[in-house]
Design a protein around this motif. Structure first.
Motif, mmCIF file in Angstrom:
data_model
loop_
_atom_site.group_PDB
_atom_site.id
_atom_site.type_symbol
_atom_site.label_atom_id
_atom_site.label_comp_id
_atom_site.label_asym_id
_atom_site.label_seq_id
_atom_site.Cartn_x
_atom_site.Cartn_y
_atom_site.Cartn_z
ATOM 1 N N ALA A 70 0.839 -1.204 0.000
ATOM 2 C CA ALA A 70 0.000 0.000 0.000
ATOM 3 C C ALA A 70 0.864 1.239 0.000
ATOM 4 C CB ALA A 70 -0.925 -0.014 1.212
ATOM 5 N N ASP A 71 1.929 1.197 0.795
ATOM 6 C CA ASP A 71 2.829 2.346 0.840
ATOM 7 C C ASP A 71 3.447 2.607 -0.514
ATOM 8 O OD1 ASP A 71 2.579 3.423 3.319
ATOM 9 O OD2 ASP A 71 3.976 2.039 4.260
ATOM 10 N N LYS A 72 3.791 1.524 -1.196
ATOM 11 C CA LYS A 72 4.410 1.708 -2.513
ATOM 12 C C LYS A 72 3.428 2.366 -3.473
ATOM 13 C CE LYS A 72 7.945 -1.783 -2.322
ATOM 14 N NZ LYS A 72 8.035 -3.239 -2.249
ATOM 15 N N VAL A 73 2.185 1.916 -3.411
ATOM 16 C CA VAL A 73 1.178 2.497 -4.303
ATOM 17 C C VAL A 73 0.979 3.969 -3.970
ATOM 18 C CG1 VAL A 73 -1.217 2.365 -5.022
ATOM 19 C CG2 VAL A 73 0.046 0.284 -4.588
ATOM 20 N N ILE A 74 0.952 4.255 -2.679
ATOM 21 C CA ILE A 74 0.760 5.643 -2.256
ATOM 22 C C ILE A 74 1.891 6.508 -2.770
ATOM 23 C CG2 ILE A 74 0.808 7.132 -0.231
ATOM 24 C CD1 ILE A 74 -0.778 4.985 1.235
ATOM 25 N N VAL A 75 3.105 5.986 -2.643
ATOM 26 C CA VAL A 75 4.267 6.743 -3.117
ATOM 27 C C VAL A 75 4.132 7.001 -4.612
ATOM 28 C CG1 VAL A 75 6.732 6.558 -3.536
ATOM 29 C CG2 VAL A 75 5.810 5.979 -1.303
ATOM 30 N N ARG A 76 3.710 5.981 -5.326
ATOM 31 C CA ARG A 76 3.608 6.139 -6.778
ATOM 32 C C ARG A 76 2.593 7.221 -7.139
ATOM 33 N NH1 ARG A 76 1.561 1.070 -9.146
ATOM 34 N NH2 ARG A 76 -0.217 2.371 -9.615
ATOM 35 N N HIS A 77 1.488 7.225 -6.447
ATOM 36 C CA HIS A 77 0.482 8.244 -6.730
ATOM 37 C C HIS A 77 0.980 9.626 -6.328
ATOM 38 C CE1 HIS A 77 -2.855 5.910 -8.135
ATOM 39 N NE2 HIS A 77 -2.784 5.079 -7.114
ATOM 40 N N ALA A 78 1.561 9.679 -5.136
ATOM 41 C CA ALA A 78 1.895 10.980 -4.571
ATOM 42 C C ALA A 78 2.990 11.668 -5.377
ATOM 43 C CB ALA A 78 2.326 10.818 -3.119
ATOM 44 N N VAL A 79 3.891 10.859 -5.926
ATOM 45 C CA VAL A 79 5.003 11.458 -6.650
ATOM 46 C C VAL A 79 4.507 12.245 -7.855
ATOM 47 C CG1 VAL A 79 6.874 10.779 -8.179
ATOM 48 C CG2 VAL A 79 6.840 9.976 -5.849
ATOM 49 N N THR A 80 3.371 11.842 -8.410
ATOM 50 C CA THR A 80 2.853 12.582 -9.562
ATOM 51 C C THR A 80 2.433 13.989 -9.173
ATOM 52 O OG1 THR A 80 0.601 11.819 -9.167
ATOM 53 C CG2 THR A 80 1.966 10.456 -10.588
ATOM 54 N N LYS A 81 2.252 14.217 -7.883
ATOM 55 C CA LYS A 81 1.825 15.539 -7.439
ATOM 56 C C LYS A 81 3.011 16.419 -7.047
ATOM 57 C CE LYS A 81 -2.372 14.848 -8.232
ATOM 58 N NZ LYS A 81 -2.803 15.428 -9.507
ATOM 59 N N VAL A 82 4.202 15.897 -7.207
ATOM 60 C CA VAL A 82 5.389 16.700 -6.904
ATOM 61 C C VAL A 82 5.962 17.206 -8.227
ATOM 62 C CG1 VAL A 82 7.670 16.707 -5.871
ATOM 63 C CG2 VAL A 82 5.868 15.328 -4.866
ATOM 64 N N ARG A 83 6.019 18.512 -8.380
ATOM 65 C CA ARG A 83 6.559 19.072 -9.612
ATOM 66 C C ARG A 83 7.896 19.719 -9.323
ATOM 67 N NH1 ARG A 83 1.500 22.894 -10.444
ATOM 68 N NH2 ARG A 83 2.269 23.368 -8.371
ATOM 69 N N ASP A 84 8.601 19.988 -10.368
ATOM 70 C CA ASP A 84 9.872 20.693 -10.189
ATOM 71 C C ASP A 84 9.600 22.077 -9.616
ATOM 72 O OD1 ASP A 84 11.389 18.645 -10.994
ATOM 73 O OD2 ASP A 84 11.751 19.377 -13.024
ATOM 74 N N GLY A 85 10.454 22.463 -8.697
ATOM 75 C CA GLY A 85 10.318 23.795 -8.121
ATOM 76 C C GLY A 85 9.346 23.872 -6.962
ATOM 77 N N ASP A 86 8.777 22.746 -6.600
ATOM 78 C CA ASP A 86 7.830 22.747 -5.494
ATOM 79 C C ASP A 86 8.531 22.952 -4.156
ATOM 80 O OD1 ASP A 86 5.341 22.639 -6.469
ATOM 81 O OD2 ASP A 86 5.099 20.468 -6.360
ATOM 82 N N VAL A 87 7.795 23.501 -3.229
ATOM 83 C CA VAL A 87 8.236 23.519 -1.836
ATOM 84 C C VAL A 87 7.223 22.691 -1.062
ATOM 85 C CG1 VAL A 87 8.769 24.938 0.153
ATOM 86 C CG2 VAL A 87 9.196 25.815 -2.130
ATOM 87 N N LEU A 88 7.669 21.579 -0.542
ATOM 88 C CA LEU A 88 6.753 20.661 0.134
ATOM 89 C C LEU A 88 6.914 20.817 1.631
ATOM 90 C CD1 LEU A 88 7.593 17.505 -1.979
ATOM 91 C CD2 LEU A 88 5.953 19.286 -2.478
ATOM 92 N N LEU A 89 5.796 20.888 2.301
ATOM 93 C CA LEU A 89 5.847 20.997 3.753
ATOM 94 C C LEU A 89 5.313 19.717 4.361
ATOM 95 C CD1 LEU A 89 4.975 24.001 5.908
ATOM 96 C CD2 LEU A 89 3.797 21.889 6.400
ATOM 97 N N THR A 90 5.984 19.258 5.391
ATOM 98 C CA THR A 90 5.461 18.109 6.112
ATOM 99 C C THR A 90 5.567 18.381 7.597
ATOM 100 O OG1 THR A 90 5.547 15.740 6.432
ATOM 101 C CG2 THR A 90 7.636 16.844 6.112
#
Lengths: 647, 396
Positions: free
Chosen positions: A433-453
């Protein structure tokens, strides 16, 4: 049948009333711990005959002993039993109060007295109360109930036997006890009552007792037996005795069911707490100043449980908790394992180990006995740390699988079946499940993004690392908060991998949010109304992000979804160590609250979780894809169809 | 990949041929001026990724001349084999069959939605397949749908239609006990059923949607949506009296065409320029829009300008209704406007634009679900949050 039911129905209204009338309850439970300086404790020890010989809290261990000594016991008792006889005589007279007290006094005071005040309770004695009693109990049933030994399942768990035993004792001693209790019980009670000093509360309590007595009167057994007319104390005593008698007959099933305390037990209900306490393996001490709003949650002192458990590790009885489960519990307690997935996997693996070494007793069906066994493990784990919702779901899964085992399977087949099912669960529902989540989530990361966690979520960490491996150009802002400062570990790992990071504390969220383009959050659970149940502080971060128009993405495996609906973080939560807030880690000299820590007006609240309303969540990424928070019930529904956690 | 495919040629043909069509009386207003060509507008991004989807739609609604069709077909035919070689296993057979070709054949019918065309093309893949096993047939279908999808990545309904078709066709457990031929006929049966459902969707939606139109209401319409037109047509036929405000729909002036169609039905129409939406919103009772795609969140991706209309409508508490067939439901989840595959379309400003000036050429925007009131689909009238429910059920 119905007399046995009666006490339950009586208890129910009481729950509600206790909840409303917390202060009187408090007056009963709190004075004991306060006894070191409060005047209310002096009358207690002075007036009650029991008080001068032994404090009521000392009773549980002697009671067993006195019972043991009165019964023809063939089974060998562990040597620890030999030490206490000194106390037995004093214990004898106190026993009835012991059988009465637990329902009235919140047992946490027990520990407190042991700890702070009672000079007569040496260390080993204390340990016997927990682990030692387990030993006695496990060896006892053969004689204790005078049942044919072969019927007696060897694998009866400590917990169930323990509670079986108690009623037996009380019943025997009821007659003898009443006389003494009339004096002692009433006296010891009187000062407490006076302390509340509120007439209407008292009246209500009386009324409540009367109602209970009336209900009890229906079965009549206790009343007839005691032969006493209407003393309030007697009624209460009777109420303890009455169900116990019924229970003797079919104790097995009933106690099985009661084995596991409800995962969301209301801790402001003194009777239930008391019951749970009696079964407890872990010795827990309640904190001194409980936070009023959170009285329904367990508020124990941290740091007292661990040494005790460690102490008991080598004297562990094979019949109670499997060593691997014990170990996992210890590690929960110590904080070695934290994070929903890690805890869940550790628990499941411990279960696997215990199943591997498990063999069903000859007379019992495997699935029944194993369920009981797992139940006892779970109650132990709950004592170590309240279950997370994800663990609850995993447990449901395991239990369903056990219950659904075909009876035709041989034991080894059934065990192999179970082991592979659990493996399957770990692999599919968590790791994959984690792998699938990672695969989906990575599509939402674009170049130049600033991600907050915020904090440290394993799923988010995997996403960030994977996006970095893919060569995406982004920056990470890690928001952290006291007292756990989990973000620092995440920061360390990310920086080591070459991710460019900014580290701020939660105070700076509103400042840093303007440069952020995406917020990735982990979750302990997602509830059916889309509410995200997560590490405290998450709601704050999500709210700020929402206000700044930054999309909030929650990453959560579908097995953590729960069909419950929760609107606030009060009704269900976990309370951490209050000391963690008042002290600064690594700096012993900084403890500004030290001198007022015992002040009654100070209640330190260290909340572990909070809830984020679904309005602040833009998207939830699960193993079923990216869904809006409104679709959580759909996933829950589909999962139920899959029979993941039916039953 | 796709710029080497037929679409590229189609696009160019489209541009060229639209010039020819200017003299046609009906399209007098609609056809772009002679300076329409993309070359006059300096595109800062030299990449000529003009969305085929929008080109097709322009072709359908604008001016489809028979000779354009002939030319296009010829062009498609020429370009054909290179595609089919790579995409289809059946190309080894004597008569090479191509989904793309089939698709384009269907697509040329102006009434037929792109997704329906794709579904029919895929159905014909099954029909002409020479596979001997189910696995082979499935992989063939997969390849065909992949090639269709890559043919035009900007079209959401094409992608979604192909995906849904694949789900619908292959999601069955009854194949094990059947022999291949019956399984294949079963596939075909389902494929045709799906095509039929998709084709009928518009009628269903029209029946559902027209209930929301009451006598004397004023409806704001944005873009040229065949479904919305169908709804209004159905309402007009059932003798409802209503008024329609049409936005102009720059740059391809879809609103003008829509107004034209409504005028034919004797529905009172008023044209607005796109920037007059807020001005006239107070006289509007409801907003009707179509959708290029309905995404997982329940929001829609539609022609540029939908988002701002929805915002204005929300502010003024007017309901926004979306009419969309269920084959437009896509497993996408844009977080914001830029989080989509860009669909670029040339814009004609009438005057030469200096090269230093940048032009926003995106053809569509994303309207988040909180601004939508209801979705009219062939699955029923849904709230936005149900979309994800349906999608999860389909893809689980």
């Amino acid at each position: 049948m119905d007399p046995r039911r009666a006490p339950r129905t009586v208890i129910d209204p009481k729950v509600r009333q206790v909840g409303f009338f917390a202060p009187p309850d408090r007056s009963q439970s709190v004075p004991l711990p306060q006894s070191s300086n409060s005047p209310s404790s002096t009358p207690l020890s002075d007036l009650s005959p029991s008080g001068n010989s032994l404090s009521p809290v000392m009773i549980p261990p002697p009671r067993h002993l006195s019972d043991l000594s009165s019964l023809p016991i063939t089974a060998g008792l562990p040597p620890t039993r030999l030490s206490p006889p000194v106390h037995r005589f004093s214990g004898e007279s106190v026993v009835p109060i012991g059988s009465y007290n637990p329902s009235e006094f919140a047992s946490p005071s027990v520990g407190d007295l042991f700890e702070d005040k009672n000079a007569r309770s040496p260390g080993p004695r204390r340990s016997r109360g927990g682990g030692g009693s387990a030993k006695i109990a496990s060896s006892l049933p053969a004689g204790g109930f005078e049942l044919p030994p072969e019927v007696k399942p060897k694998s009866l768990t400590t917990v169930s036997v323990f509670s079986n035993l108690r009623p037996n004792v009380t019943e025997k001693l009821v007659e003898k006890s009443i006389e003494s209790q009339d004096g002692s019980g009433a006296n010891s009670k009187q000062p407490l009552k006076e302390k509340t000093s509120k007439a209407e509360r008292r009246a209500l309590q009386e009324a409540q007792r009367a109602a209970k007595a009336a209900a009890k009167g229906g079965n009549g057994v206790a009343n007839i037996k005691t032969g006493k007319s209407n003393s309030v104390q007697k009624k209460d005593n009777a109420s303890v005795a009455a169900p116990s008698e019924k229970r003797l007959g079919d104790h097995k099933d009933k106690d099985r069911k009661k084995d596991v305390p409800h995962p969301r037990m209301q801790f402001d209900d003194a009777t239930r707490v008391e019951k749970a306490k009696k079964r407890a393996i872990v010795k827990q001490t309640e904190v001194r100043n409980r936070v009023e709003l959170f009285r329904h949650l367990p508020q124990y002192e941290h740091g007292t449980k661990l040494p005790h458990l460690e102490y008991n590790f080598f004297s562990l009885n094979s019949n109670s908790v499997h060593p691997s489960v014990y170990k996992v519990g210890l590690r929960y307690l110590a904080g070695d394992i934290s994070g929903g997935n890690a805890r869940c996997i550790a628990m499941l693996q411990a279960f696997q180990e215990s199943i591997m070494e498990y063999s069903a007793p000859p007379e019992r069906a495997l699935n029944r006995d194993l369920t009981a066994k797992i139940n006892s493990y779970i109650s132990y784990l709950i004592e170590c740390r309240p279950l997370s919702i994800s663990m609850g779901n995993a447990i449901k899964f395991v239990k369903t699988r056990i219950a659904n085992l075909p009876l035709t399977l041989s034991e080894s087949e059934a065990k192999a079946n179970l082991l592979s099912e659990i493996n399957h669960f770990i692999n599919e529902k968590i790791i994959l499940a984690d792998k699938v989540i990672v695969r989906h989530a990575v599509t939402k990361v674009r170049d130049g993004d600033v991600l907050l966690t915020y904090g440290s979520s394993s799923a988010v960490e995997m996403i960030l690392l994977h996006a970095h491996e893919l060569g995406k150009q982004f920056r990470v802002v890690i928001v952290d908060s006291r007292p756990k400062l989990e973000g620092r570990l995440l920061l360390r790992r990310l920086v080591a991998k070459g991710v460019s990071c900014t580290y701020v504390h939660i105070n700076a969220t509103s400042y840093i949010m303007h440069e952020v383009t995406r917020v990735f959050l982990g979750a302990s659970s997602v509830l059916a109304n889309g509410t995200v149940y997560s590490r405290v502080g998450t709601a704050c971060v999500a709210m700020v992000a929402n206000a700044c128009g930054v999309p909030v993405i929650v990453c959560c495996e579908a097995y953590k979804f729960h069909e419950r609906v929760q609107l606030d973080s009060i009704c269900c939560n976990e309370l951490g160590d209050p000391d963690a807030i008042s002290k600064v880690h690594g700096q012993k000299e900084v403890n500004h609250l030290k001198d007022i820590a015992d002040n009654e007006n100070l209640q330190i609240l260290n909340l572990t979780y909070d809830v984020t309303p679904s309005d602040y969540v833009s998207m939830i990424i699960t193993d079923y894809g990216m869904i809006p928070p409104t679709s959580v019930p759909v996933i829950v529904r589909e999962l139920r169809k899959e029979q993941i956690w039916s039953g | 990949m796709w710029w080497r495919s037929a679409s590229f040629i189609l696009d160019r043909n489209d541009n060229l041929l639209q010039d020819d069509s200017v003299p046609k009386p009906e399209s007098r207003l609609l056809s772009p001026p002679a300076s329409y060509m993309a070359e006059t507008v300096h595109n800062p991004n030299p990449i000529n990724k003009i969305s085929a989807y929008y080109q097709t739609r322009a072709a359908h609604h604008g001016v489809v001349t028979s000779d354009w069709l002939a030319q296009a077909q010829a062009a498609v035919g020429r370009d054909q084999p290179s595609d089919s070689d790579t995409s289809l296993k059946s190309s080894a057979s004597v008569k090479p069959f191509s989904v793309i070709e089939e698709f384009n054949n269907w697509r040329k019918q102006p009434d037929l939605a792109e997704a329906v065309a794709a579904v029919r093309a895929l159905a014909s893949v099954i029909r002409s397949s020479e596979a001997n096993t189910i696995a082979e047939l499935q992989s063939e279908l997969k390849a065909a749908s992949d090639s269709l999808k890559s043919w035009d990545t900007t079209s959401i309904s094409l992608t979604a239609g192909c995906d849904l078709f694949m789900r619908y066709i292959t999601r069955t457990s009854a194949f094990e006990y059947e022999d291949f031929n019956s399984a294949k006929s079963r596939f075909l049966e389902r494929a045709e059923k799906f095509g039929e459902i998709s084709y009928k969707a518009r009628k269903i939606i029209a029946m559902l949607g027209q209930d929301f139109i009451f006598n004397g209401c004023t409806i704001l319409v944005h873009g040229f949506s065949r479904v919305v037109l169908e709804i209004l047509k159905t309402a007009a036929e059932s003798r409802k009296v209503f008024r329609v405000l049409c936005t102009e729909g720059r740059p391809d002036r879809t609103g003008l065409r829509f107004a034209n169609e409504l005028a034919k039905l004797d529905v009172p129409v008023k044209l607005l320029i796109d920037s007059a939406v807020a001005y006239s919103m107070d006289e509007v009772d409801m907003v009707f829009v179509g959708a290029d795609g309905v995404v997982e969140s329940g929001g829609i991706i539609n022609m540029m300008g939908t988002y701002q209309i929805a915002l204005v409508a929300k502010t003024m508490d007017k309901p926004v209704y979306v009419a969309a067939e269920s084959y437009k439901f896509a497993r996408l989840y844009p977080l914001d406007q830029k989080d989509m595959v860009p669909a670029v379309r040339p814009i004609d400003f009438g005057v030469p634009i200096p090269s230093k000036v940048e032009v926003e050429t995106s053809a569509r925007d994303y309207t988040p679900p909180q601004y939508l009131t209801l979705l009219f689909t062939d699955l029923g009238v849904l709230t936005p949050s149900v979309v994800s429910d349906e999608l999860i059920q389909l893809y689980l």
